[in-house]
Scaffold this active site. Structure first.
Site, PDB file in Angstrom:
ATOM      1  N   LYS A   1       2.007  -1.012  -0.373  1.00  8.73           N
ATOM      2  CA  LYS A   1       3.511  -0.528   0.065  1.00  8.73           C
ATOM      3  C   LYS A   1       3.565  -0.131   1.401  1.00  8.73           C
ATOM      4  O   LYS A   1       4.641  -0.413   2.126  1.00  8.73           O
ATOM      5  CB  LYS A   1       4.159   0.499  -0.937  1.00  8.73           C
ATOM      6  CG  LYS A   1       4.192   0.104  -2.503  1.00  8.73           C
ATOM      7  CD  LYS A   1       4.779   1.063  -3.265  1.00  8.73           C
ATOM      8  CE  LYS A   1       5.197   0.589  -4.700  1.00  8.73           C
ATOM      9  NZ  LYS A   1       5.789   1.423  -5.475  1.00  8.73           N
TER      10      LYS A   1
ATOM     11  N   THR B   1       3.496  -3.669  -4.795  1.00  9.84           N
ATOM     12  CA  THR B   1       3.114  -2.630  -5.545  1.00  9.84           C
ATOM     13  C   THR B   1       1.973  -1.938  -5.340  1.00  9.84           C
ATOM     14  O   THR B   1       1.355  -2.344  -4.101  1.00  9.84           O
ATOM     15  CB  THR B   1       3.102  -2.677  -7.105  1.00  9.84           C
ATOM     16  OG1 THR B   1       2.913  -1.555  -7.819  1.00  9.84           O
ATOM     17  CG2 THR B   1       1.940  -3.735  -7.582  1.00  9.84           C
TER      18      THR B   1
END
Length: 500
Positions: free
Chosen positions: A299, A295
């Site tokens: 990413k 997250t």
């Protein structure tokens, strides 16, 4: 691997309060630690009675301030208190303290002899409340001064990298006759994976007294045993997790661990916060993760560590799911199809053709959502504080772009059929909407906009709150989390048996 014990830290003000808490959590604990330094002064006079008041082994601990406790009356009075707790040993060992915690620099021969004579095992502890501890195996060996002590090292790492080093150093130990703990926000993996740390036990705190030991990073016994399947973790358990920074809130462990349990899989999923993707990947390789979710803000930077990526990751330039298959790290993007399913559910439309969409943010999540918006045939504009990033993302799909600020209000109104908020602003915030938690604090909603926020905690984010008051239809990130999580879980399930 012997299963580590679950030890409940009791920090109540009275013995009666501690007994009630131990009774409440009985099915989830194997031992308790009586923190005498938290007891009211008059209650301390009766600590000898405590072991007979419960039905699990008890550790007698009187922690000094320097070691993270509350006891400050001096070593002479503390020695007398230890003596009171160990005195008049009962023939039934269950009515005596099973363990006593003496710090590494606390040596009182009479107390040590009494403990050994009465069958009370000595935990020889060292605490560094500010820094990590290195050379764990060497330190542990030196702390066994008589060969009978159980060494305990508890320290405060500053990064996931330092936690990873602890796992590496602990891997050379051949038994679990020690206690090794990393405290603070980075330390949770050492508590959940206490067996992999060759640790005799893991400490937990009751939710009733959570604030007492909050800075140490302990979780409650129910969370440890029910959510993280602590008592089922063994050498064959497949390890999965989620990483990001600051990773303050995540519902992924509930979703995936429930799935593993439902399907009877020997697997566990837990959070490990990392400031960089490099640290996250080093940790994954060291502890043997089979996969992990990625997250904000990793990413994009995680991609350089991957051996293979799917078409979406290649096109989007962002990865939110990593799994190890046949010895190779594979990257996937489940955000994109997850968002597509969620936005179709939200709007009731199978296509966004003819709709004008505002995408707030230009990070990894925005890249996946922009791809989905393009696939759904909408026209869009990317708004971001760093205009160059907005431009780079927009040009991939022939979208418009603009700075995220008051100067772009007119353009925002042009692209206001659907507003998609992709930043972390508002995550975990319960404050009134403002510049700190609402990326569109400068924009007045008309009430006709549909507002989708990928943040799901709190359930109603600050930007959603303002939009709802104006009459807008809103959606948080739960639906997206659910849809993309299904795809993630399928990937994790498929690699549970892959030992490479």
């Amino acid at each position: 691997m012997n299963r580590p014990l679950v030890c409940l830290c009791l920090t109540g003000k009275t013995l009666a309060e501690d007994v009630a808490i131990a009774t409440k959590y009985r099915q989830h604990i194997d031992a308790v630690e009586l923190r005498v330094d938290y007891l009211d002064e008059d209650e301390r006079l009766h600590i000898r009675d405590f072991p007979a008041m419960i039905d699990v082994p008890a550790i007698l601990t009187i922690r000094r301030v320097i070691d993270g406790g509350l006891y400050q009356e001096g070593e002479s009075s503390r020695s007398m208190l230890f003596a009171r707790g160990l005195a008049f040993a009962d023939e039934d060992p269950r009515r005596n303290f099973a363990y006593v915690d003496f710090e590494e620099d606390f040596h009182v021969t009479g107390l040590q002899d009494a403990a050994l004579a009465f069958g009370t095992k000595i935990i020889r502890s060292f605490h560094d409340m500010n820094n990590p501890v290195t050379n764990l195996a060497e330190r542990v060996a030196k702390m066994r001064t008589t060969g009978y002590e159980i060494p305990k090292i508890a320290c405060m790492p500053h990064s996931l990298k330092e936690v990873t080093a602890m796992f590496k150093e602990a891997s050379v130990l051949t038994d679990n006759n020690q206690i090794l703990i990393a405290m603070g926000r980075f330390g949770l993996p050492t508590r959940i994976l206490a067996g992999r740390m060759h640790s005799m036990l893991t400490y937990v705190s009751p939710s009733d007294l959570a604030l007492n030991l909050q800075a140490l990073g302990q979780v409650d016994p129910v969370t440890m045993c029910e959510l993280y399947h602590f008592r089922s973790i063994d050498e064959k358990t497949a390890l999965f997790g989620i990483t990001g920074w600051p990773l303050k809130v995540t519902s992924s462990p509930q979703m995936h661990n429930m799935g593993f349990r439902r399907e009877g899989l020997n697997a566990v999923y837990f959070p490990f916060c990392a400031e960089t993707a490099d640290e996250a990947f080093e940790f994954a390789n060291t502890v043997g993760l089979r996969g992990f979710s990625v997250t904000i803000p990793h990413k994009e930077t995680i991609i350089k560590h991957l051996d293979i990526v799917d078409d979406r990751v290649d096109a989007i330039g962002a990865c939110n799911t990593v799994v190890k298959q046949s010895g190779l790290w594979n990257g996937y993007n489940t955000d994109c199809p997850g968002f597509a399913s969620a936005i179709k559910e939200f709007t009731g439309l199978e296509t966004l053709k003819g709709k004008k969409v505002a995408i707030i943010g230009a990070g990894g999540a925005a890249r996946a959502l922009a791809y989905a918006v393009h696939e759904l045939k909408a026209k869009a504009c990317v708004f971001n504080r760093t205009v160059s990033k907005a431009k780079a993302l927009a040009e991939l799909y022939d979208f418009d772009y603009a700075p995220l600020g008051l100067e772009s209000v007119s353009k925002l109104r042009k692209y206001s059929d659907i507003i998609i908020q992709t930043t972390s602003k508002g995550m975990g915030s319960t404050d009134a909407p403002g510049a700190d938690n609402d990326p569109l604090y400068f924009y007045d909603f008309k009430g006709t906009e549909m507002v989708s926020d990928i943040v799901y905690e709190p359930e109603v984010t600050p930007i959603m709150s303002r939009a709802q008051k104006a009459g807008c239809k809103t959606q948080n990130g739960i639906a997206m989390l659910r849809y993309q999580g299904i795809d993630q879980f399928n990937l994790y399930r498929n690699v549970c048996g892959d030992q490479n």
